[in-house]
Motif scaffolding. Structure first.
Motif, PDB file in Angstrom:
ATOM      1  N   GLY A   1       7.908   4.519  -6.880  1.00 32.38           N
ATOM      2  CA  GLY A   1       6.843   3.883  -6.128  1.00 32.38           C
ATOM      3  C   GLY A   1       5.796   4.835  -5.572  1.00 32.38           C
ATOM      4  N   MET A   2       6.059   6.130  -5.585  1.00 31.45           N
ATOM      5  CA  MET A   2       5.088   7.096  -5.076  1.00 31.45           C
ATOM      6  C   MET A   2       4.019   7.453  -6.105  1.00 31.45           C
ATOM      7  SD  MET A   2       5.793   7.517  -1.965  1.00 31.45           S
ATOM      8  CE  MET A   2       4.663   8.867  -1.613  1.00 31.45           C
ATOM      9  N   LEU A   3       4.166   7.029  -7.348  1.00 33.66           N
ATOM     10  CA  LEU A   3       3.133   7.290  -8.343  1.00 33.66           C
ATOM     11  C   LEU A   3       1.867   6.528  -7.966  1.00 33.66           C
ATOM     12  CD1 LEU A   3       5.131   7.095 -11.678  1.00 33.66           C
ATOM     13  CD2 LEU A   3       3.903   9.098 -10.837  1.00 33.66           C
ATOM     14  N   PRO A   4       0.710   7.184  -7.979  1.00 33.72           N
ATOM     15  CA  PRO A   4      -0.523   6.513  -7.555  1.00 33.72           C
ATOM     16  C   PRO A   4      -1.269   5.804  -8.670  1.00 33.72           C
ATOM     17  CG  PRO A   4      -0.973   8.827  -7.879  1.00 33.72           C
ATOM     18  CD  PRO A   4       0.504   8.638  -8.171  1.00 33.72           C
ATOM     19  N   ASN A   5      -0.769   5.849  -9.916  1.00 30.70           N
ATOM     20  CA  ASN A   5      -1.540   5.318 -11.045  1.00 30.70           C
ATOM     21  C   ASN A   5      -0.737   4.348 -11.909  1.00 30.70           C
ATOM     22  OD1 ASN A   5       0.166   7.348 -11.945  1.00 30.70           O
ATOM     23  ND2 ASN A   5      -1.282   8.195 -13.425  1.00 30.70           N
TER      24      ASN A   5
END
Length: 384
Positions: A131-135
């Motif tokens: 969930g920390m991926l921004p893309n």
């Protein structure tokens, strides 16, 4: 795709081995999807050791909590058996840029395209992201360019509800972050999602964004504008100290050209006043505040249950439902009301049991064979 499920309340070595040994006797080519709550992430190495020793294909993810029947639990372990292990990939060290998203999608499509089978076979691309991926939304866009509607799209985000980086995806040898776990599920009808949020009439423009950050709204600092909008519409004063306490109640909607609304909950506030969301906000997006479903409303689960029955094309009494329930939605509605939604969904749909996890973003489609959408605040359901 034939499966079995087992919730282990005390996931120690003896209990895990007992379940896997009983399954392996009848299904030597099996694979296992393991769902762990953050409080028991230390169980992952034990699972890896057991599965590696017996050559069991292991796929796993760590979430804020598990969903067992109609209760959210911070302990235990879900084990989901595939009678025959599916094709899967665990890709880590994913780039955080738009250009990087295209490379990720190309790698996924390149490795799995040859496994799609006949044109008339229903296949689901099941994706569990950190969930920390921004893309993530951009990766989904790029995947659709490569695979289009040859597959259904479904999945959710794993990780910690603190929104701090944590290795949260694993196979038999690695536990990694900045990653995606991809499974190709054959003879599977995909997933559906509902959120029940209503769009306010007035809209605004995200005039400056970067990935999942909104820096300016209508050319003014985003946090300043957000505080004004919430104060004017709801009479609530938001500041840096109480930001997350209130922001889950007042998400933005991105209004798309086809009138679909993507929910984006601001989950953190950057030092420069940027609003950090789970999921990208493209530059010049049309935004509106969303009115959340009221406690006691059953519109969302009613729609979800109807679509579950239609998706399966048959009664669901002998089927299990996998649900990913957004952490922000639970925080907005409160624990008891969130659990009541799940209980009502099980009753309305008639499924045998509900299993799943509390998630940090959800993936599904608005229509059968539809475009993959990345949301916050939703319930995503798939028959398992």
């Amino acid at each position: 795709m034939t499966t079995a499920t087992q919730y282990i309340a005390e996931p120690n070595e003896a209990n895990i081995r007992a379940t896997l040994d009983s399954w392996r006797t009848q299904h030597p080519g099996m694979g296992v999807l393991a769902l762990l709550p953050e409080g028991q992430k230390a169980v992952a190495p034990l699972l890896q050791e057991i599965c590696a020793a017996h050559k069991i294909a292991l796929m796993g993810a760590i979430f804020p909590a598990l969903l067992v029947a109609d209760k959210f639990r911070s302990s235990g372990l879900w084990l989901l058996r595939f009678d025959q292990a599916p094709d899967y990939l665990l890709l880590d060290k994913l780039p955080h840029t738009g250009d990087g998203a295209e490379r990720v999608a190309q790698e996924i499509a390149g490795k799995l395209r040859g496994q799609l089978g006949q044109d008339n076979e229903e296949v689901t691309l099941f994706l569990l992201f950190d969930g920390m991926l921004p893309n993530i939304a951009t990766i989904l866009d790029e995947l659709y360019l490569h695979l289009a509607n040859r597959v259904h799209y479904a999945g959710a985000n794993a990780g910690s509800e603190t929104f701090k980086p944590m290795p949260c995806l694993f196979d038999a040898t690695r536990v990694v972050g900045d990653a995606v776990l991809v499974m190709l599920l054959k003879q599977h009808h995909g997933a559906i999602l509902e959120h029940g949020y209503q769009l306010a009439e007035q809209t605004y423009t995200a005039t400056s964004t970067a990935g999942n950050r909104i820096t300016h709204i209508d050319w003014r600092p985003a946090f300043e504008v957000y505080c004004e909008l919430v104060r004017a519409r709801y009479g609530v004063e938001i500041n840096r100290e109480n930001f997350y306490q209130y922001s889950v109640h007042f998400p933005f909607g991105i209004v798309r050209a086809n009138h679909n609304v993507l929910v984006r909950i601001p989950v953190a506030l950057a030092d420069d006043g940027s609003l950090i969301c789970v999921g990208e906000v493209p530059p010049h997006s049309v935004l509106a505040l969303l009115d959340a479903p009221a406690a006691g409303s059953r519109h969302t689960v009613e729609a979800l249950a109807e679509r579950m029955v239609a998706l399966n094309r048959a009664p669901l009494q002998d089927r299990d439902a996998m649900l990913f329930y957004c952490a922000g939605r639970r925080l907005h509605l409160g624990l008891e009301e969130a659990q009541a939604e799940v209980q009502d969904l099980q009753r309305r749909s008639g499924v045998r049991q509900v299993l799943g996890a509390l998630s940090l973003g959800e993936i599904g489609a608005s229509t059968l064979w539809g475009y993959p959408l990345f949301h916050n605040a939703t319930i995503v359901a798939t028959l398992w």
